[in-house]
Write a protein that holds these residues in place. Structure first.
Motif, PDB file in Angstrom:
ATOM      1  N   TYR A 257       0.738  -1.033  -0.052  1.00 54.06           N
ATOM      2  CA  TYR A 257      -0.082  -0.068  -0.068  1.00 54.06           C
ATOM      3  C   TYR A 257       0.842   1.503   0.132  1.00 54.06           C
ATOM      4  CZ  TYR A 257      -3.460   3.518   1.507  1.00 54.06           C
ATOM      5  OH  TYR A 257      -4.376   4.695   1.764  1.00 54.06           O
TER       6      TYR A 257
ATOM      7  N   LYS B 115       0.865   4.016  -2.941  1.00 54.92           N
ATOM      8  CA  LYS B 115       0.536   5.394  -2.813  1.00 54.92           C
ATOM      9  C   LYS B 115       1.636   6.328  -3.393  1.00 54.92           C
ATOM     10  CE  LYS B 115      -3.616   5.769  -1.226  1.00 54.92           C
ATOM     11  NZ  LYS B 115      -4.607   6.517  -1.994  1.00 54.92           N
TER      12      LYS B 115
ATOM     13  N   GLU C 292       1.432   9.065  -6.527  1.00 57.42           N
ATOM     14  CA  GLU C 292       1.602  10.520  -6.496  1.00 57.42           C
ATOM     15  C   GLU C 292       2.520  11.027  -7.733  1.00 57.42           C
ATOM     16  OE1 GLU C 292       3.695  11.020  -2.933  1.00 57.42           O
ATOM     17  OE2 GLU C 292       1.868  10.723  -1.670  1.00 57.42           O
TER      18      GLU C 292
ATOM     19  N   GLU D 144      -2.536  12.111 -14.200  1.00 62.26           N
ATOM     20  CA  GLU D 144      -4.130  12.068 -14.209  1.00 62.26           C
ATOM     21  C   GLU D 144      -4.718  11.653 -15.450  1.00 62.26           C
ATOM     22  OE1 GLU D 144      -5.614  12.366 -11.424  1.00 62.26           O
ATOM     23  OE2 GLU D 144      -4.104  13.233 -10.109  1.00 62.26           O
TER      24      GLU D 144
ATOM     25  N   SER E 230     -14.221   3.586 -16.027  1.00 62.97           N
ATOM     26  CA  SER E 230     -15.213   3.954 -14.437  1.00 62.97           C
ATOM     27  C   SER E 230     -16.415   3.130 -14.705  1.00 62.97           C
ATOM     28  CB  SER E 230     -15.241   5.441 -14.452  1.00 62.97           C
ATOM     29  OG  SER E 230     -15.832   6.157 -15.519  1.00 62.97           O
TER      30      SER E 230
ATOM     31  N   ASP F 186     -15.010   0.852  -2.556  1.00 56.97           N
ATOM     32  CA  ASP F 186     -14.383   2.289  -2.231  1.00 56.97           C
ATOM     33  C   ASP F 186     -13.990   2.975  -3.242  1.00 56.97           C
ATOM     34  OD1 ASP F 186     -12.500   4.176  -1.134  1.00 56.97           O
ATOM     35  OD2 ASP F 186     -11.968   2.635   0.272  1.00 56.97           O
ATOM     36  N   GLU F 187     -14.663   4.434  -3.250  1.00 54.99           N
ATOM     37  CA  GLU F 187     -14.646   5.262  -4.281  1.00 54.99           C
ATOM     38  C   GLU F 187     -12.984   5.772  -4.347  1.00 54.99           C
ATOM     39  OE1 GLU F 187     -16.600   6.349  -6.475  1.00 54.99           O
ATOM     40  OE2 GLU F 187     -18.422   5.083  -5.651  1.00 54.99           O
ATOM     41  N   GLU F 188     -12.458   5.917  -3.279  1.00 60.27           N
ATOM     42  CA  GLU F 188     -10.989   6.371  -3.510  1.00 60.27           C
ATOM     43  C   GLU F 188      -9.935   5.175  -4.052  1.00 60.27           C
ATOM     44  OE1 GLU F 188      -7.281   8.025  -0.621  1.00 60.27           O
ATOM     45  OE2 GLU F 188      -9.352   7.696   0.250  1.00 60.27           O
ATOM     46  N   GLU F 189     -10.418   3.933  -3.681  1.00 57.15           N
ATOM     47  CA  GLU F 189      -9.700   2.898  -4.272  1.00 57.15           C
ATOM     48  C   GLU F 189      -9.801   2.749  -5.711  1.00 57.15           C
ATOM     49  OE1 GLU F 189      -7.250  -0.600  -3.069  1.00 57.15           O
ATOM     50  OE2 GLU F 189      -7.600   1.128  -2.204  1.00 57.15           O
TER      51      GLU F 189
ATOM     52  N   ALA G 166     -10.803   5.190  -7.697  1.00 57.32           N
ATOM     53  CA  ALA G 166      -9.931   6.053  -8.615  1.00 57.32           C
ATOM     54  C   ALA G 166      -8.555   5.771  -8.634  1.00 57.32           C
ATOM     55  CB  ALA G 166     -10.309   7.373  -7.810  1.00 57.32           C
ATOM     56  N   ASP G 167      -8.096   5.148  -7.582  1.00 63.46           N
ATOM     57  CA  ASP G 167      -6.625   4.960  -7.638  1.00 63.46           C
ATOM     58  C   ASP G 167      -6.190   3.638  -8.689  1.00 63.46           C
ATOM     59  OD1 ASP G 167      -5.926   6.732  -5.539  1.00 63.46           O
ATOM     60  OD2 ASP G 167      -5.930   5.362  -4.036  1.00 63.46           O
TER      61      ASP G 167
ATOM     62  N   LYS H 200      -6.386   5.415 -12.286  1.00 64.07           N
ATOM     63  CA  LYS H 200      -5.386   6.202 -12.518  1.00 64.07           C
ATOM     64  C   LYS H 200      -3.897   5.154 -12.501  1.00 64.07           C
ATOM     65  CE  LYS H 200      -2.264   9.960 -10.230  1.00 64.07           C
ATOM     66  NZ  LYS H 200      -2.241  10.992  -9.172  1.00 64.07           N
TER      67      LYS H 200
END
Length: 311
Positions: free
Chosen positions: A31, A35, A39, A43, A234, A261-264, A266-267, A270
């Motif tokens: 993880y 992350k 970064e 995008e 998506s 999980d929306e954040e997961e 989105a990652d 990306k």
């Protein structure tokens, strides 16, 4: 199709099929490392085609009304109206202010008799930032542009990525529905299963890479997306969430994938876009050859596979 590919792989006839799987960086790793890499990743390009087309159609409608009103009034024997000319002048003035606001501000500060303009951030509707005219121009470009080479290059990228990642289908124009069907179908138990289930984090990542490959190719070649759609990836994740229960997929499986999980999610998108971009860039020559083959108009799937395998 699956059995044919399986036999081709065994006899060495499809040596390039699935050959890029080992080059992928897995999303399911550490993880902290994930992350850290996220970064630095680019995008996913934004897609504002609805706003762009609406803006272009609105502009064309207003301009057409302004130009055509007075001639029509003259034909009907009525007096000309000043309002169409005023409206057309207002549109032209809006375009000038939106694009040349900085220059106009400089002039207003340099010349004493010219009133000082307000700050750009305080202008209504974002006027002065070029966003309005930029949206209209992008919409006109979307409505007018017909680029066969561009379409073929995007299709070639999708075909190459799907084939080199070992997907059971490598359509030229991937979409979320087809990808979702492939994921759910691959999860069904078969007596002679050839392909592993795509209902895993690595499998879903491959599907997203496939859906984003045309986006990566078009973004490398052009500043604006016209033929590819970044929303397909998506859309796949949304379809998997919505249809999982009806397809007999337990909530525990979906939870383990992290798609709820929306954040997961989105990652993951990306990450997939970055992998698609790397695959396309490192294999640009073969993708361009495939694009030229498709542009001829007579190429079949077999022809494309033959080109990849150097048959």
């Amino acid at each position: 199709m699956a059995k044919c590919l399986s036999l081709s792989i065994k006899n060495g006839g499809a040596s390039r099929y699935g050959s890029s799987q080992s080059s992928l960086t897995s999303f399911s790793g550490s993880y902290a490392k994930r992350k850290k890499r996220l970064e630095k990743l680019p995008e996913i390009p934004l897609d504002n085609r609805a706003a762009e087309v609406s803006g272009a159609v609105s502009f064309l409608t207003l301009a057409s009304v302004c130009v055509a009103t007075n001639p029509i009034l003259t034909i009907l024997g009525n007096n000309e109206s000043p309002y169409p000319s005023l409206l057309l002048g207002g549109l032209i003035l809006l375009g000038i202010v939106d694009n040349a606001f900085d220059a106009l501000t400089f002039i207003s500060k340099s010349v004493d008799k010219v009133p000082t303009l307000p700050e750009k951030d305080k202008m209504p509707f974002g006027i002065g930032k070029g966003e309005i005219t930029g949206t209209v121009v992008a919409g006109l470009n979307r409505l007018i542009t017909v680029d066969t080479e561009r379409e073929c290059q995007s299709e070639a990228a999708a075909f190459f990525v799907a084939y080199s990642l070992g997907l059971s289908c490598f359509a030229f124009q991937p979409n979320a529905l087809e990808a979702a069907v492939m994921v759910f179908e691959s999860n069904k138990k078969q007596d002679e299963a050839v392909f592993d289930s795509f209902l895993s984090i690595d499998g879903v990542t491959k599907m997203c890479i496939w859906l984003l490959a045309p986006v990566a190719m078009e973004k490398i070649k052009h500043p604006q997306l016209l033929v590819s759609d970044p929303r397909e990836a998506s859309g796949l994740l949304r379809r998997l969430r919505e249809r999982a229960e009806s397809m007999g997929i337990s909530s525990d499986v979906m939870e383990s994938l992290g798609l709820n999980d929306e954040e997961e999610a989105a990652d993951l998108l990306k990450w997939a876009y970055a992998e698609a971009d790397i695959l396309v860039r490192t294999n640009m020559n073969i993708c361009e050859e495939l694009g030229e083959c498709l542009a001829g108009g007579a190429a079949t799937v077999g022809d494309c596979v033959g080109l990849l395998e150097s048959w």
